[in-house]
Design an enzyme around this catalytic site. Structure first.
Site, mmCIF file in Angstrom:
data_model
loop_
_atom_site.group_PDB
_atom_site.id
_atom_site.type_symbol
_atom_site.label_atom_id
_atom_site.label_comp_id
_atom_site.label_asym_id
_atom_site.label_seq_id
_atom_site.Cartn_x
_atom_site.Cartn_y
_atom_site.Cartn_z
ATOM 1 N N GLU A 21 0.840 -1.204 0.000
ATOM 2 C CA GLU A 21 0.000 0.000 0.000
ATOM 3 C C GLU A 21 0.874 1.252 0.000
ATOM 4 O O GLU A 21 0.487 2.290 -0.539
ATOM 5 C CB GLU A 21 -0.945 -0.011 1.212
ATOM 6 C CG GLU A 21 -2.237 0.758 0.983
ATOM 7 C CD GLU A 21 -3.267 0.544 2.068
ATOM 8 O OE1 GLU A 21 -4.355 0.027 1.762
ATOM 9 O OE2 GLU A 21 -3.016 0.892 3.238
ATOM 10 N N LYS B 72 -13.247 1.264 -3.662
ATOM 11 C CA LYS B 72 -14.319 1.570 -2.712
ATOM 12 C C LYS B 72 -15.506 2.195 -3.451
ATOM 13 O O LYS B 72 -16.650 1.847 -3.212
ATOM 14 C CB LYS B 72 -13.830 2.547 -1.638
ATOM 15 C CG LYS B 72 -12.999 1.889 -0.554
ATOM 16 C CD LYS B 72 -12.719 2.903 0.547
ATOM 17 C CE LYS B 72 -11.687 2.372 1.529
ATOM 18 N NZ LYS B 72 -11.122 3.413 2.370
ATOM 19 N N HIS C 271 7.785 -27.401 1.684
ATOM 20 C CA HIS C 271 6.921 -28.475 1.204
ATOM 21 C C HIS C 271 5.764 -27.901 0.400
ATOM 22 O O HIS C 271 4.739 -28.550 0.228
ATOM 23 C CB HIS C 271 6.421 -29.293 2.393
ATOM 24 C CG HIS C 271 7.555 -29.824 3.199
ATOM 25 N ND1 HIS C 271 8.194 -31.006 2.891
ATOM 26 C CD2 HIS C 271 8.229 -29.287 4.252
ATOM 27 C CE1 HIS C 271 9.183 -31.193 3.754
ATOM 28 N NE2 HIS C 271 9.235 -30.160 4.575
HETATM 29 O O1 LIG Z 1 -9.021 2.290 9.715
HETATM 30 P P1 LIG Z 1 -9.932 2.487 8.572
HETATM 31 O O2 LIG Z 1 -10.206 3.933 8.292
HETATM 32 O O3 LIG Z 1 -11.202 1.713 8.771
HETATM 33 O O4 LIG Z 1 -9.222 1.972 7.269
HETATM 34 C C1 LIG Z 1 -8.860 0.635 7.091
HETATM 35 C C2 LIG Z 1 -7.890 0.489 5.955
HETATM 36 O O5 LIG Z 1 -8.437 1.007 4.762
HETATM 37 C C3 LIG Z 1 -7.441 1.723 4.033
HETATM 38 O O6 LIG Z 1 -7.662 3.074 4.185
HETATM 39 C C4 LIG Z 1 -7.497 1.438 2.583
HETATM 40 O O7 LIG Z 1 -7.440 0.086 2.340
HETATM 41 C C5 LIG Z 1 -6.135 1.307 4.706
HETATM 42 O O8 LIG Z 1 -5.121 2.180 4.445
HETATM 43 C C6 LIG Z 1 -6.586 1.235 6.115
HETATM 44 O O9 LIG Z 1 -5.669 0.599 6.938
#
Ligand SMILES: O=P(O)(O)OC[C@H]1O[C@](O)(CO)[C@@H](O)[C@@H]1O
Length: 529
Positions: free
Chosen positions: A323, A456, A352
Site C-alpha cells: 500500500e 471503494k 513443502h
Molecule cells: O481504519 P480504517 O479507516 O477503517 O481503514 C482501514 C484500511 O483502509 C485503508 O484506508 C485502505 O485500504 C487502509 O489504508 C486502512 O488501513
C-alpha cells in the site's frame, strides 16, 4: 565471489548487529557490487534528509496535506509540538489505566465480574497489526482472549460469533477504524450490535471505539454511551498504526507489555536514524530491495519466517509495503508504476509447498529469511542423538538459503534472538523505516493510497445498482430479463453487473432466476414473496 571463503568474508563485511536488541541483518546474499553501493549513496543523502524532514513534522503526505508521525509514538519528545507530545503520552497513560481497570474487574460487563474475551472489529491497518502481534506474542494463559472480525463476510462473522457463544456476555468489543467510515468495520459493528441485541445484552456497556478524532464512529460511540474511545490521529496511517492506540489497546488487554514494544521500536528508530548506509539496518534493507528489484519492483519480496508465531508477518508486511510503495505516479507526477509484491508463509512449511518454484522456477523474487535464535522457552526432547526439533528448523533455513543462492536467487536474513515485545516492536520499526527510505529512493509518496479509493467507489456503485434493481423488480408484476431491468433503471452499460447481483441474490433466496443458467441472456428474474 562464489568461493566459500569469499562468501564468508562478504558475510562478515556486510553483517549488521544491534547489540541492545540482539538483532542481526545479513544482506551478503544479495549480489550487489561495490559500484552499485557507490552509485546509490547519493540517493541516501536525499533519503536521510527526507527522514529528518518527516520526523520534524514536514508535510510528508503532500496529497492529503498531512504530517506523518508514527515515529513520534515511541519517542514523543521528538513530536513537533507540545500539544502532540501531550496527546501521545496521555493516550498511552489512558490505555494503561483502562487496561488495569479491565483486568482488575473495575470495568466489567453488566452481567459478570470480569471480561473474558476481546472481539476486535476492523480491517486493513486496523486489523493486520493487531492480528500479527496477537499471534506473535500469544500465550496459553492470557487475561483476555482475542478474536477478530476483519471482513464483510457473513459466514466468517457467524463463525467468530458462534465460537464466542455464551461468552459474548463477557466480551469487550473494540471497533477500530481510523476513518470511522470503512464499510467492513461498520458492517462488523452492526453485526455485533445485532448479536448483542439478540442475546439480550447491552452493546454500549461492552464496547469501545478506536477512531479518528471527530469521526462518525467517535460521535456514534460517545452518543450511545460506549465504555470509552481512544484517538487515532490523522498523522498516523493505517498501515503504520500498530504502535498507536490501534495496536496498543488490544495488545495491552491481552497482557502484552506495550512499553516494551514501544522501547523496541524506539531503539530501532534510533538505529535507523544513523546517516550512514553501512551502519543503518533500514537503509541496508532498502538498498537491498532496490538492488534486487532494480528500483522498479521487478522482483517480489518473499518473506520466510522460520517460526510459527511469525506466520502473519508477511501478511502484515504485504499492506505496509504494497500500500505504501504500489504507486502509479512519482512525486513529480511521472507514470512510474512502482511497488514490490510481498508474499510468504512460514518455514519449513514453505519447503513443502512453493520452495520448489523458488529454487528452480521463474527467478522473479528475492527472499527474506526471518530467523529466531532461541528455539523455545522450554527445553525439548532430543528427536535423535544430540538433536532437537529446533536444530532441524535451523538446518532447513540454512539449507534453503544456500540452495537458493547456489541457483542465483538472492536473499536477506533478519535474525532476532527471541520473539518478544522488544523484538516485535523493533521489527515493525525496521520495516516502517525501510519502506520510508525505499519510497525516497524511488521518489514516491508512501503515505497515501489513492488506488484504494477507486475500488471503494466501484463497490458503492454496485450496491446502488442492487437497490435500483430491487425496486424495479418490486414495481413489476411480471418477471424481467436482465436487459429489461437495465433499461428500466437507465443503466444499459451495467448489464453484467446486474447479472452478478441477480445471481448472488438468487443464491441467497432473495429473488428467483429462471432460464438456462449457462446463458445469462435467457434468464428471467422475479422477486421471491
Ligand atoms: O481504519 P480504517 O479507516 O477503517 O481503514 C482501514 C484500511 O483502509 C485503508 O484506508 C485502505 O485500504 C487502509 O489504508 C486502512 O488501513
Amino acid at each position: 565471489m562464489n568461493s566459500a571463503v569469499d562468501l564468508w568474508q562478504r558475510y562478515q563485511d556486510w553483517l549488521y548487529y544491534h547489540s541492545e536488541l540482539g538483532i542481526y541483518l545479513d544482506i551478503s546474499r544479495v549480489r550487489f557490487t561495490p559500484d552499485f553501493v557507490t552509485q546509490i549513496q547519493p540517493k541516501f543523502v536525499k533519503a536521510f534528509a527526507d527522514m529528518k524532514a518527516l520526523e520534524s513534522g514536514a508535510i510528508a503526505n503532500p496529497d492529503e496535506q498531512r504530517m506523518v508521525g508514527h515515529y513520534w509514538l515511541r519517542s514523543p519528545e521528538i513530536a513537533p509540538t507540545e500539544e502532540l507530545r501531550k496527546d501521545i503520552t496521555e493516550t498511552l497513560d489512558r490505555i494503561e489505566e483502562f487496561t488495569q481497570k479491565v483486568h482488575a474487574g473495575t470495568i466489567h460487563p453488566p452481567t459478570a465480574s470480569k471480561f473474558t474475551d476481546i472481539l476486535s472489529i476492523g480491517i486493513g491497518g486496523s486489523a493486520l497489526g493487531p492480528q500479527f502481534v496477537a499471534q506473535a506474542l500469544a500465550k496459553a494463559d492470557v487475561p483476555l482472549k482475542i478474536s477478530f472480525i476483519d471482513n464483510s463476510d457473513p459466514d466468517g462473522i457467524d463463525l467468530v460469533l458462534d465460537l464466542l457463544g455464551d461468552r459474548l456476555s463477557t466480551t469487550l468489543v473494540l471497533v477500530i477504524s481510523k476513518s470511522g467510515g470503512t464499510p467492513e468495520a461498520a458492517n462488523g459493528m452492526k453485526e455485533a450490535e445485532f448479536a448483542f441485541q439478540k442475546a439480550g445484552l447491552d452493546f454500549a456497556k461492552q464496547a469501545i471505539a478506536i477512531t479518528g478524532v471527530g469521526s462518525a464512529l467517535e460521535k456514534y460511540a460517545i452518543g450511545n454511551g460506549w465504555l470509552d474511545t481512544f484517538p487515532m490521529y490523522d498523522w498516523i496511517g493505517g498501515r503504520t498504526s500498530e504502535l498507536s492506540a490501534v495496536g496498543l489497546v488490544p495488545a495491552a488487554l491481552q497482557g502484552i507489555n506495550i512499553r516494551e514494544m514501544l522501547r523496541g521500536a524506539n531503539l530501532m528508530d534510533a538505529a535507523t536514524r544513523v546517516e550512514n548506509l553501512r551502519q543503518n539496518p533500514a537503509a541496508l534493507l532498502a538498498m537491498s530491495w532496490y538492488f534486487a528489484s532494480n528500483g522498479k519492483g521487478e522482483k517480489d519480496m518473499v518473506i520466510l519466517p522460520y517460526k510459527d508465531r511469525l506466520l502473519l508477518f508477511s501478511r502484515y508486511l504485504q499492506q505496509l509495503v504494497m500500500e505504501s510503495l504500489g504507486k502509479e505516479k512519482d512525486l513529480d507526477g511521472n507514470l512510474v508504476y512502482q511497488g514490490i509484491a510481498v508474499y510468504g508463509n512460514k518455514g519449513s512449511t514453505d519447503q513443502h509447498a512453493y520452495v520448489q518454484q523458488l529454487r528452480e522456477g521463474v527467478p522473479n523474487f528475492f527472499a527474506t529469511f526471518i530467523e529466531v535464535l532461541q528455539d523455545s522457552a522450554k527445553p525439548h526432547p532430543e528427536v535423535e542423538e544430540g538433536v532437537v526439533t529446533g536444530d532441524y528448523l535451523l538446518g532447513f533455513l540454512q539449507g534453503t538459503r544456500s540452495a537458493l543462492y547456489e541457483n542465483g536467487r538472492d536473499s536477506i536474513t533478519v535474525t532476532i534472538p527471541i520473539v518478544s515485545e522488544l523484538t516485535i516492536g523493533a521489527l515493525i520499526a525496521l520495516y516502517e523505516r525501510a519502506v520510508s527510505f525505499y519510497a525516497s529512493l524511488v521518489n514516491i509518496n508512501a503515505y497515501h493510497q489513492p488506488g484504494v479509493e477507486a475500488g471503494k467507489k466501484a463497490g458503492a456503485k454496485v450496491l446502488a445498482l442492487q437497490k435500483k434493481m430491487m425496486s424495479a423488480l418490486k414495481s413489476s408484476t411480471i418477471s424481467l430479463s436482465l436487459g429489461e431491468i437495465a433499461d428500466k433503471i437507465g443503466a444499459p452499460d451495467e448489464i453484467e453487473s446486474l447479472y452478478h447481483i441477480a445471481r448472488h441474490l438468487h443464491a441467497n433466496c432473495k429473488l428467483l432466476l429462471e432460464g438456462d443458467l449457462a446463458q445469462p441472456s435467457t434468464l428471467r428474474i422475479m422477486l421471491l414473496e
